[in-house]
Design a protein around this motif. Structure first.
Motif, mmCIF file in Angstrom:
data_model
loop_
_atom_site.group_PDB
_atom_site.id
_atom_site.type_symbol
_atom_site.label_atom_id
_atom_site.label_comp_id
_atom_site.label_asym_id
_atom_site.label_seq_id
_atom_site.Cartn_x
_atom_site.Cartn_y
_atom_site.Cartn_z
ATOM 1 N N SER A 105 18.104 55.769 3.827
ATOM 2 C CA SER A 105 18.458 56.785 4.837
ATOM 3 C C SER A 105 17.389 57.861 4.880
ATOM 4 O O SER A 105 16.907 58.310 3.843
ATOM 5 C CB SER A 105 19.807 57.420 4.484
ATOM 6 O OG SER A 105 20.805 56.430 4.469
ATOM 7 N N ILE A 106 17.060 58.253 6.111
ATOM 8 C CA ILE A 106 16.061 59.308 6.302
ATOM 9 C C ILE A 106 16.716 60.422 7.113
ATOM 10 O O ILE A 106 17.240 60.173 8.212
ATOM 11 C CB ILE A 106 14.824 58.782 7.065
ATOM 12 C CG1 ILE A 106 14.254 57.559 6.328
ATOM 13 C CG2 ILE A 106 13.752 59.852 7.205
ATOM 14 C CD1 ILE A 106 14.253 56.320 7.164
ATOM 15 N N ALA A 107 16.702 61.622 6.570
ATOM 16 C CA ALA A 107 17.238 62.783 7.291
ATOM 17 C C ALA A 107 16.125 63.351 8.170
ATOM 18 O O ALA A 107 15.041 63.673 7.672
ATOM 19 C CB ALA A 107 17.728 63.831 6.309
ATOM 20 N N LEU A 108 16.398 63.421 9.482
ATOM 21 C CA LEU A 108 15.382 63.932 10.415
ATOM 22 C C LEU A 108 15.389 65.454 10.409
ATOM 23 O O LEU A 108 16.451 66.078 10.399
ATOM 24 C CB LEU A 108 15.646 63.394 11.820
ATOM 25 C CG LEU A 108 15.690 61.867 11.948
ATOM 26 C CD1 LEU A 108 15.999 61.474 13.396
ATOM 27 C CD2 LEU A 108 14.362 61.259 11.522
ATOM 28 N N ARG A 109 14.203 66.035 10.455
ATOM 29 C CA ARG A 109 14.123 67.497 10.403
ATOM 30 C C ARG A 109 14.230 68.096 11.803
ATOM 31 O O ARG A 109 14.638 69.226 11.977
ATOM 32 C CB ARG A 109 12.788 67.922 9.780
ATOM 33 C CG ARG A 109 12.791 67.735 8.276
ATOM 34 C CD ARG A 109 11.558 68.306 7.663
ATOM 35 N NE ARG A 109 10.368 67.554 8.076
ATOM 36 C CZ ARG A 109 9.137 67.879 7.714
ATOM 37 N NH1 ARG A 109 8.930 68.925 6.950
ATOM 38 N NH2 ARG A 109 8.106 67.164 8.109
ATOM 39 N N SER A 110 13.841 67.289 12.826
ATOM 40 C CA SER A 110 13.814 67.834 14.180
ATOM 41 C C SER A 110 15.200 68.197 14.684
ATOM 42 O O SER A 110 15.348 68.925 15.648
ATOM 43 C CB SER A 110 13.163 66.840 15.138
ATOM 44 O OG SER A 110 13.851 65.616 15.088
ATOM 45 N N THR A 111 16.239 67.671 14.058
ATOM 46 C CA THR A 111 17.607 67.958 14.505
ATOM 47 C C THR A 111 18.220 69.121 13.724
ATOM 48 O O THR A 111 19.352 69.499 13.957
ATOM 49 C CB THR A 111 18.511 66.737 14.332
ATOM 50 O OG1 THR A 111 18.430 66.332 12.986
ATOM 51 C CG2 THR A 111 18.102 65.619 15.245
#
Lengths: 202, 123
Positions: free
Chosen positions: B116-122
Motif C-alpha cells: 500500500s502506498i499513501a498518496l501525499r497529493s490527497t
C-alpha cells in the motif's frame, strides 16, 4: 655439522666399533645429551650383530603425501565449517529466529559444499589410510596433520567453553545458543577423537 | 574406519538431508527467487507511483518525468500486477506470492501480498 648429525654419526661409529646401544646411551647422557635426543639417535640404527649398524627407515616427507594430506585437511575444514553453518541455519529455522533479511542462500551454500566435500573427504581418508598401511612407515606429514587438526579442534572447544561462560554471565543462554554450542562441541569432539591417533601413529 | 569418523560423516549426511527437507529443494528455491523478483517489482512500481504523485499526476498515468519500471508483470504467469485504489489517497499494488512472506517492509501486507502506498497529493 649440526648437533643432530654429529649425534647420528657418533651412534653409527659406536655401533660399528662394536659398542652396545646401552654403552652408547650411557656415554651420550654422560656427555650431557638429553634422553629424548639419545633415544631418537639410537632408534635410527639397529644392531643386528653384523658389526655394521643397519639404518632404520626414517619418517619421510614426499610432495605427493603433502598434497594428499593438504587436500584431506581442506576437505575436513570445509566439511566441519559447513556442517556447523548448516546446523546453525537449521536451528534458527526450527526455532523461528531467522531474521527476515537473511534468505536461505547460506544453508543452500552449505548443503552444496557438503554434497561435494563429504564424499571427497571420505575417499581421501580411505585412500590415505590404504597407502599408509601398505607403506608401514612413519610419516611426518601425517603427524603434523594430526597435530594441527587436533589443535584447531581443541581451540574450538576452548572458544565454545568461553562462549558458554560469557552467555551465562550476560544472561544470553538461550535455547538457540545452547543448541549451537552443543553442535560445535560435538563436531570438534568428533574431529579430536577421529584424528588423535595420527599424532601417535605418525 | 574409526567410529568418530563414521559419526562425523553420518552427521554431515543427516544435516544435508534435514537441510533439504527443511529449506526445500530446487523447486522451492525457484519459487523463492520468483517471489524475491515480485517483491522487487512491487517496490519499483511503488516508487513509480510516488514519483507520479509527487508531480501531481494520476497514479496510473505515464509521464516522461517518471520512467516506468522495467518489470510490471509476474515473472511466472506474465500477468500484470494488480493495481487498485481501495480508498481515497491509497494505492495498492498486489502480487500472488508462492511462498509465505515474512518481510516487514512498510506498507506490505504479507497475507494479501499487497503493497500500500499513501498518496501525499490527497493530504
Amino acid at each position: 655439522m649440526k648437533p643432530a648429525d654429529a649425534l647420528a654419526q657418533f651412534v653409527q661409529d659406536g655401533l660399528r666399533a662394536g659398542h652396545s646401544p646401552e654403552e652408547l646411551r650411557r656415554a651420550l647422557t654422560g656427555a650431557g645429551w638429553q634422553e629424548g635426543e639419545v633415544a631418537q639417535a639410537l632408534s635410527g640404527w639397529q644392531d643386528a650383530g653384523l658389526r655394521l649398524p643397519v639404518p632404520c627407515p626414517r619418517p619421510q616427507v614426499s610432495a605427493r603425501e603433502a598434497l594428499l594430506y593438504g587436500l584431506l585437511f581442506a576437505t575436513l575444514l570445509g566439511l566441519c565449517w559447513n556442517l556447523v553453518t548448516l546446523g546453525f541455519a537449521l536451528i534458527e529455522e526450527w526455532l523461528g529466529t531467522r531474521p527476515d533479511w537473511r534468505g536461505t542462500y547460506i544453508p543452500r551454500w552449505a548443503i552444496a559444499t557438503l554434497i561435494v566435500v563429504t564424499p571427497l573427504f571420505l575417499w581421501l581418508y580411505l585412500h590415505i589410510e590404504r597407502v599408509h598401511r601398505a607403506r608401514a612407515r612413519a610419516s611426518v606429514v601425517r603427524r603434523w596433520f594430526g597435530a594441527v587438526t587436533c589443535l584447531l579442534a581443541a581451540l574450538t572447544l576452548l572458544g565454545a567453553a568461553i562462549s558458554v561462560v560469557y552467555g551465562l554471565l550476560s544472561g544470553d543462554l538461550t535455547a538457540q545458543f545452547i543448541a549451537n554450542t552443543a553442535l560445535v562441541v560435538t563436531v570438534a569432539g568428533l574431529v579430536i577423537l577421529f584424528f588423535r591417533d595420527f599424532l601417535q601413529e605418525g | 574406519m574409526r567410529a568418530a569418523g563414521i559419526a562425523l560423516v553420518a552427521l554431515a549426511v543427516v544435516a544435508v538431508a534435514l537441510g533439504l527437507w527443511t529449506i526445500g529443494g530446487p523447486e522451492q528455491a525457484r519459487s523463492e527467487n520468483r517471489d524475491a523478483q515480485r517483491m522487487s517489482d512491487l517496490h519499483a512500481m511503488a516508487r513509480h507511483v510516488r514519483c507520479l504523485d509527487a508531480n501531481g499526476l494520476d497514479p496510473r498515468a505515464e509521464s516522461p518525468l517518471c520512467p516506468l519500471p522495467e518489470a510490471r508483470r509476474d515473472p511466472q504467469t506474465d500477468a500484470p500486477y494488480h493495481i487498485s485504489t481501495p480508498e481515497d489517497g491509497i494505492v495498492t499494488i498486489c502480487a500472488v506470492f508462492e511462498t509465505a512472506q515474512s518481510t516487514r517492509a512498510p506498507g506490505f501486507d504479507a497475507d494479501t501480498g499487497c503493497l500500500s502506498i499513501a498518496l501525499r497529493s490527497t493530504d
